[in-house]
Design an enzyme around this catalytic site. Structure first.
Site: not given
Lengths: 596, 596
Positions: A194, A278, A320
């Site tokens: 992230e 991801n 994701d």
């Protein structure tokens, strides 16, 4: 301590001899000794299966608590204890304490390691300050700290042998995963999906912490460690520049397939298996293309890092659906033939069975009927057939795509499944959660969140439960039985030769079920919610079952970090609000045994 | 929930009727019902004795853990759970959370109360951020927060009915003690003996939190609530100005007998009993005189606060021997006559037996043979005969008086003893710790420590153990048996009609012993060190034993507050260093039962 000292002595010999073969042989044998639990997933095949059978289907209902131990650390306790001889090793979330506990003395603390880490690492840990465990090898305990320090501790004393920085928390690179020791190397990935982090797995030489190789998930062939002509994707060579030519421009530099999950190893093939996460930013509009090799299963040679094969499960991720979950190596029957398989339950909701020698795709089926983002996986191309309604890219940025199943945390997250060779079935802790997903434009700043989507999560349609514990036939891709659970099952399961399967629940129950039917045989309410993995070991002629409690992790992030907004915790907070009626924070080990 | 609802309904009736008599009657009956555990010390007499006998000497060895609950709070967990019908109430140290747990559902959280308190109160809590429990009465749970807020919570919902400030943390006044509900009042003391705080006990009207009376430990007759002609000390009227005339000048204003211990109540006599703590500054040279009424047992009328009698155990304290420990009300044989007695194990190492009607001193003997600061108590004057060698006043300021026994934390601190009418014996958790004590001149600043002494503590001579668990004959003042323990026993004991005595240890063991011999019958290692008090209750026809773990308190302050200097924690840190090999912080409830 007798037995432990003997092991330590043996290890010393191995280190002196200093050959990969010797070290390899030691751990190879140890992971086959059911009395110990020498690696987080039980063995190199990551089956989380134990040959111990003193606790069995008939007597597991009598199980009682033998002893307990508080870690002194709050927030989510993922991973589980290791047992080597008379000593148990347990770890904690940040600040990543490690304790060596004396099994001969109700868990008295032999030594503890309490690293001092900059607390600024906490805000760059996306989904709680978890750590998935330590690894053992050659008289050494290896810990991957939140700040990415890989530290080698003397297993007998806790003294630091060496420590190396695996990444830079200033760029959002953190450590949450458990190392794998194989041969003369210790392997570790990196977290930070992230934060636009480029994923890699690095093999450190156990002896001194020098780097043997580092293989990235994205970038040049050299960085990937691929041979364009020999490395294959579904049987075909990947060709040149496969790690950059499905990206636009330099976008691959901002997020490519972090490697925060589990590692498995096949000693016969000398291949290491793991998955990547991801691609950078959750807003798919900002990164056209397949975004290789995010969301990909890797098979790499242990000695060189050379990629033998890979398989991208979710090209151009829009949800994701990180591909980092464990790879279980099992030799099972597929279509009437015994195959050397790799079985993987992906966040995207498909259970994959591949030939682990060649990377051939054998089975890809939904392990939660709620999965709706794709109709199926095309077995020829390996591509999922995406349903337009649930395509956050087709719907476009700033549009809220509703009712996507599974949610971002997947039909299953990192909590590892188990496999029983006795039943031939896989026992899978799953999520039964859907989501709304609204991507938005986001710009990159090093060390800042690089998410670009607003999510909310809720139970799958037709019910209020958020999880199932299932038995899966990986040869046919079918659910054998499924037990609904009020909350996601975020605990690693354990299957044993005693015909019992164990797992923990977010309310805090340790449960034992019948492997054939799923019928509950035992439950016990531990002090806090369980996101740890159950293990078993034998000591003094007695079989024990151990598990860490400590609510937290992505599903428990609301409690762990004190968040209350529904869309906080990357959308998880709202879905799991009711958890606060069942449990509080707290890190504890509970060890179970039969009465004398 | 059936039974609980009934109780709540009954309470509502009582509140409507709004007479002291009715409310009094309700709790009077409830404290006699062995199935509940409605007040911290079990009953108004503070005997910590239960008539339950399902768990007995013969089967206690089979005890196992029924369920567990993490409080989510670290640091020392003193006190213990209450049980009212189907609901258990537990509390935590700062921030003083309260949980109502459903006994029909493995401790599911019915409601929780999580006060927001200024963390600046933490540094003015001398000996960990402990809290000794909540009180129940008339459908209400009463909590005394660290910041001295006394809050009344609806027992069914957790809603705040009213809240009052009992003191000012800015002056070092804090709340650690458990309230006592009696009649239509809720009584509470105040902590802060190391900050120059004047002690008092305040009776609040349960209905609305208005103050019925407040009786100080020092000051004018009016503040004390004494009748100079009728209030007696060892049978003689105290005379005028007894709360100021044994002090020099205004020194009484800076520390007089805080009231942070336990309260007992005799409904027949309508008297409330408690003790007061140390006089201000630990440097005795700064406060000549007897420093009345610090270190004193008080007997006050519940309705008016009028002091019927008092007895000062340690005039002119030179060692911090606070007199706040519990007062156990038992009718026992003394010298061949059955007497209505009050039995008290003081920090100063003497076990006192008094006539609780008149305050007559019947027995005063050492309950730890190590006690050396006084040879004996003169039974006529009630004064201890101080040994010059151990007089920190006679040795003078800036002189280190060595080898004083007991240490400042006493031969026993607040951890309450139990009394079995079946054996006629008291079961006392004790410390076996001595000290060096060096007083020094200190000046007073409101809200700053006002200690004036440097201490170090260590095991009593002739051994390495820091505690004993003893059986005491209060009629003769003799130790019946004594079990050495590696560390101080900082847990409240429980005696039952099943001929079992329970207590916890700082390593974390719950132990059960034979009341006649002290022979160990059962031990179990709970997650963290136990400084909580053991209770028992019956639910669904089954007897349970419950205890809070959570290392801390004065003895565990090193672990709780992360202190490492030997003289830190008012001298306690050095003595208990080895604790860190046994346990970590963590607040957990463990509930035990026999197998089905």
């Amino acid at each position: 301590m007798q037995r432990f000292k003997l092991l330590a002595a043996l290890s010393a010999v191995a280190l002196t001899a200093s050959t990969a073969a010797l070290a390899n042989d030691g751990l190879l044998k140890m992971q086959q000794n059911a009395k110990d639990w020498v690696m987080p997933l039980g063995n190199y095949s990551s089956t989380r299966y134990s040959e111990l059978d003193q606790i069995n289907k008939g007597n597991v209902g009598d199980l009682q608590v033998a002893w307990t131990f508080s870690t002194g650390v709050l927030r989510g306790h993922e991973g589980g204890p290791l047992v080597v001889g008379d000593v148990m090793y347990i770890h904690t979330p940040f600040p990543n304490k490690v304790f060596a506990l004396d099994l001969n003395d109700d868990g008295r603390i032999i030594w503890k390691y309490e690293p001092r880490q900059d607390p600024n690492v906490i805000p760059v840990m996306c989904c709680d300050t978890v750590n998935r465990g330590v690894a053992y090898g050659d008289g050494t305990i290896f810990l991957h700290q939140a700040d990415t320090t890989l530290v080698a501790l003397d297993a007998a004393t806790g003294a630091v042998k060496w420590s190396k920085k695996n990444g830079d928390p200033g760029k959002g690179e953190t450590g949450t995963s458990a190392p794998l020791v194989a041969g003369d190397k210790v392997l570790i990935g990196i977290s930070g999906g992230e934060f636009g982090v480029q994923g890699h797995v690095t093999a450190y030489n156990m002896k001194d912490g020098s780097i043997a190789w580092r293989g990235y998930s994205v970038g040049s062939d050299e960085r990937l460690i691929v041979d364009p002509a020999k490395t294959t994707h579904l049987g075909k060579p990947v060709g040149k520049d496969s790690g950059t030519n499905t990206w636009e421009g330099d976008q691959w530099k901002l997020g490519g397939g972090t490697t925060w999950g589990w590692l498995s190893y096949d000693p016969d093939l000398n291949l290491v298996y793991y998955g990547s996460g991801n691609p950078g930013t959750w807003n798919p509009a900002q990164r056209p293309g397949d975004n290789r090799w995010s969301m990909t299963i890797f098979a790499r040679d242990l000695d060189t890092g050379m990629t033998k094969w890979l398989y991208q499960m979710t090209p151009h991720d829009e949800w994701d659906y990180d591909g980092v979950n464990e790879m279980i190596l099992a030799d099972i029957d597929v279509g009437g033939t015994k195959r050397k398989t790799l079985v993987h339950f992906d966040r995207n909701g498909f259970g994959y069975t591949l030939d682990r020698v060649t990377g051939e795709l054998l089975v890809a089926e939904k392990f939660d009927p709620a999965v709706n983002w794709a109709t199926h996986v095309d077995m020829k191309t390996g591509r999922p057939q995406v349903v337009s309604q649930y395509s956050t890219d087709q719907n476009g940025a700033d549009v809220n795509s509703e009712g996507i199943c599974p949610a971002a945390l997947g039909s299953k997250d990192q909590q590892p499944a188990s496999f029983s060779p006795k039943t031939g079935l896989f026992y899978v802790p799953t999520n039964h959660v859907c989501m709304d997903y609204e991507p938005f434009e986001v710009s990159y700043t090093a060390g800042q969140p690089y998410v670009g989507a607003t999510l909310s999560m809720y139970p799958a349609p037709g019910g209020t439960h958020l999880g199932n514990f299932i038995a899966w036939d990986a040869g046919t891709g079918k659910i054998k039985w499924s037990n609904p659970e009020p909350f996601s099952v975020w605990s690693g399961s354990l299957a044993t030769a005693g015909d019992v399967v164990f797992y923990g629940t977010l309310e805090g129950y340790l449960k034992a079920v019948d492997p054939d039917s799923g019928k509950e045989l035992f439950r016990f309410k531990t002090p806090s919610g369980i996101i740890g993995n159950v293990n078993t070991f034998e000591h003094g002629g007695k079989q024990y079952v151990g598990v860490l409690s400590g609510i937290g992790g992505w599903a428990g992030i609301g409690l762990a970090a004190g968040l209350t907004e529904d869309t906080a915790g990357l959308g998880a907070v709202g879905a799991y609000k009711a958890l606060s009626s069942y449990t509080n924070l707290g890190g504890q080990l509970t060890v179970f045994a039969l009465p004398d």
